[in-house]
Design a protein around this motif. Structure first.
Motif, short mmCIF file in Angstrom:
data_model
loop_
_atom_site.label_atom_id
_atom_site.label_comp_id
_atom_site.label_asym_id
_atom_site.label_seq_id
_atom_site.Cartn_x
_atom_site.Cartn_y
_atom_site.Cartn_z
N PRO A 129 -7.49 -6.14 20.76
CA PRO A 129 -7.42 -6.16 19.12
C PRO A 129 -6.37 -5.98 18.62
N PHE A 130 -6.35 -6.44 17.14
CA PHE A 130 -5.36 -6.59 16.32
C PHE A 130 -5.28 -5.49 15.24
N PRO A 131 -4.17 -4.86 14.77
CA PRO A 131 -4.17 -3.82 13.85
C PRO A 131 -4.90 -4.23 12.58
N ARG A 132 -5.25 -3.25 11.80
CA ARG A 132 -6.05 -3.41 10.66
C ARG A 132 -5.68 -2.60 9.68
N ILE A 133 -5.13 -3.03 8.26
CA ILE A 133 -5.07 -2.27 7.21
C ILE A 133 -5.68 -2.66 5.94
N THR A 134 -5.91 -1.66 5.13
CA THR A 134 -6.65 -2.37 3.99
C THR A 134 -5.78 -2.57 2.79
N TYR A 135 -6.28 -3.45 1.79
CA TYR A 135 -5.29 -4.01 0.56
C TYR A 135 -4.74 -2.70 0.15
N ASP A 136 -5.35 -1.49 -0.17
CA ASP A 136 -4.97 -0.11 -0.79
C ASP A 136 -3.56 0.27 0.11
N GLU A 137 -3.71 0.06 1.38
CA GLU A 137 -2.87 0.69 2.30
C GLU A 137 -1.69 -0.33 2.46
N ALA A 138 -1.88 -1.49 2.25
CA ALA A 138 -0.76 -2.48 2.26
C ALA A 138 -0.19 -2.44 0.89
N ILE A 139 -0.68 -2.04 -0.26
CA ILE A 139 0.10 -1.86 -1.55
C ILE A 139 1.05 -0.54 -1.32
N GLU A 140 0.45 0.35 -0.70
CA GLU A 140 1.28 1.80 -0.49
C GLU A 140 2.57 1.55 0.51
N LEU A 141 2.20 0.43 1.46
CA LEU A 141 3.22 0.22 2.31
C LEU A 141 4.42 -0.52 1.91
N LEU A 142 3.92 -1.43 0.97
CA LEU A 142 5.13 -2.33 0.10
C LEU A 142 5.77 -1.59 -0.83
N LYS A 143 5.12 -0.43 -1.68
CA LYS A 143 5.89 0.29 -2.56
C LYS A 143 7.03 1.04 -1.52
N GLU A 144 6.55 1.41 -0.31
CA GLU A 144 7.37 2.28 0.33
C GLU A 144 8.56 1.41 0.91
N LYS A 145 8.60 0.21 0.97
CA LYS A 145 9.35 -1.01 1.56
C LYS A 145 10.31 -1.26 0.47
N GLY A 146 10.23 -0.91 -0.82
CA GLY A 146 10.91 -1.32 -1.78
C GLY A 146 10.35 -2.22 -2.85
#
Length: 431
Positions: free
Chosen positions: A274-291
């Motif tokens: 299987p492939f990893p899955r993240i929600t759009y909400d989690e993606a927004i948080e990840l992007l903020k953490e990455k600058g």
């Protein structure tokens, strides 16, 4: 004496064969000539030793020009130094056509020059490798869907309506009516799924998007499965199994081509469901953490965002549950959140971006009628699509995979213009 092809040459080890070929390059000394040959199926070196052939044959070998065509006869022998593993010990050459002043010489050429000569550039070893990988992806696609009970259905290219709005479509006149070149076969595939259960299409699509990025083409090819009685989670499993199957097929059947492209296959070897899955909400948080501090909930992701998200994973990653406002009208709302839909984009590793977009489709007639009103869709143009919800509606899902982006990712090619035989770009309609 057997006439064969380069790809079949290993089957004739220590035998003399005849091959129709073109010369890609050569070098020679006083008593030996090395001919780099291709025949469309592969590449092999022909070795011409002066003492083993007639004087006429040796002089022909020394003087033959790039891209001249010939029938060449010789013995197939093993050669551990060759990526192919074999070479041809030449005994005779029959010139078919002598080429002069071939424009693509063994030196560096600019991109525009090569694109102007795309009809000839396709002959190069690199382009040959990319097209063979493309072909293997297509072959594996048919195998996967045929083996899993799908029926291939061909949607129309000329349409009277659009799947996702008409602002970026090519308009044309269909006699006295307005028509468009298709940007997706999806709506028609939904109709087919209601008739055949599981279907897929594979065909050209067109988008009049004025983009010059390395990920965009004006004309490209899409694989679009649609499945009745399949909900969102099951669709994601089908997508990851399909992509895994295709990648592993390329690894198995295109070793020489991947090697010719200097492709690091270690990342491809990890592409197993299987492939990893993240929600759009989690993606927004990840992007903020990455600058990416300016990204706000409700905005769509661009190439830099998708690349940053992919860097956190060593496999393709699903981003699920995008906001309703940035996705197409036909996507089914999340059962627990009206502000997001049951959808996913599959983001490829290594900065190649989205390769699949998919969703569960709305199957409720009343909700679809509401969506029509919200998006200003005319009942006449979309009446047939609405009727799919009126007569025996069922839960159903589907997705679309962009072939050229997938080829670029698997082959490790920087720009999608190399992944289609004759690319159509914003400023290119030739050749």
């Amino acid at each position: 004496m057997k006439t064969t092809t380069i790809s079949q040459a290993p089957n004739y080890h220590e035998q003399t064969v005849k091959i129709g070929a073109w010369l890609t390059n050569k070098r020679s000394s006083g008593k030996i000539a090395f001919l780099q040959l291709r025949d469309g199926t592969g590449f092999i070196q022909g070795v011409v030793v002066k003492n083993d052939v007639s004087e006429e044959t040796f002089q022909l070998a020394k003087n033959i020009t790039q891209e001249s065509s010939m029938y060449i006869t010789g013995k197939i022998v093993e050669d551990a130094r060759s990526p192919f593993g074999y070479e041809l010990q030449v005994s005779d050459i029959e010139l078919i056509h002598e080429a002069h002043d071939y424009p693509i010489t063994p030196k560096e050429h600019g991109t525009e020059f090569l694109m102007d000569h795309r009809h000839l550039w396709l002959r190069s070893k690199r382009q040959h490798a990319v097209m063979k990988i493309r072909n293997e992806i297509i072959r594996a696609t048919y195998q996967f869907f045929n083996d899993n009970g799908y029926v291939k259905i061909d949607p129309p290219i000329l349409t009277g309506s659009s799947a996702e709005g008409t602002t970026e479509l090519f308009h044309t006149k269909y006699f006295d009516e307005e028509a468009y070149l298709s940007q997706s076969g999806q709506l028609y595939m939904e109709a087919a799924a209601m008739a055949f259960g599981k279907v897929f299409s594979f065909g050209p699509t067109f988008r009049a998007e004025k983009s010059k990025t390395r990920r965009h083409l004006i004309e490209f090819w899409m694989i679009e499965p649609e499945m009745a009685f399949v909900e969102h989670e099951e669709s994601l499993e089908i997508q990851e199994n399909y992509v895994s199957f295709v990648v592993q097929s390329v690894l198995k059947n295109c070793k020489l081509e991947l090697q010719a492209l200097d492709r690091d296959i270690s990342s491809l070897e990890k592409v197993q469901a299987p492939f990893p899955r993240i929600t759009y909400d989690e993606a927004i948080e990840l992007l903020k953490e990455k600058g990416f501090t300016d990204i706000e909930w409700g905005e769509d992701f661009g190439a830099p965002h998708e690349t940053a998200i992919a860097e956190s994973f060593d496999k393709p990653v699903f981003i699920t549950n995008y906001p309703t406002g940035i996705k197409a009208f036909y996507m089914k709302p999340h059962p627990e959140r009206e502000d997001v839909v049951l959808c996913a984009d599959l983001i490829a590793p290594e900065g190649y971006g989205e390769i699949i977009g998919g969703s569960q489709r709305i199957d409720d007639l009343e909700l679809m009628e509401q969506r029509y009103e919200e998006h200003g869709l005319t009942g006449e143009a979309y009446q047939w699509y609405l009727e799919l919800r009126k007569y025996g509606s069922v839960p159903h899902s589907g997705f679309g995979l962009g072939l050229e982006r997938t080829v670029a990712w698997i082959a490790g090619v920087d720009h999608v213009r190399e992944t289609i035989p004759f690319p159509r770009l914003l400023n290119r309609l030739y050749p």
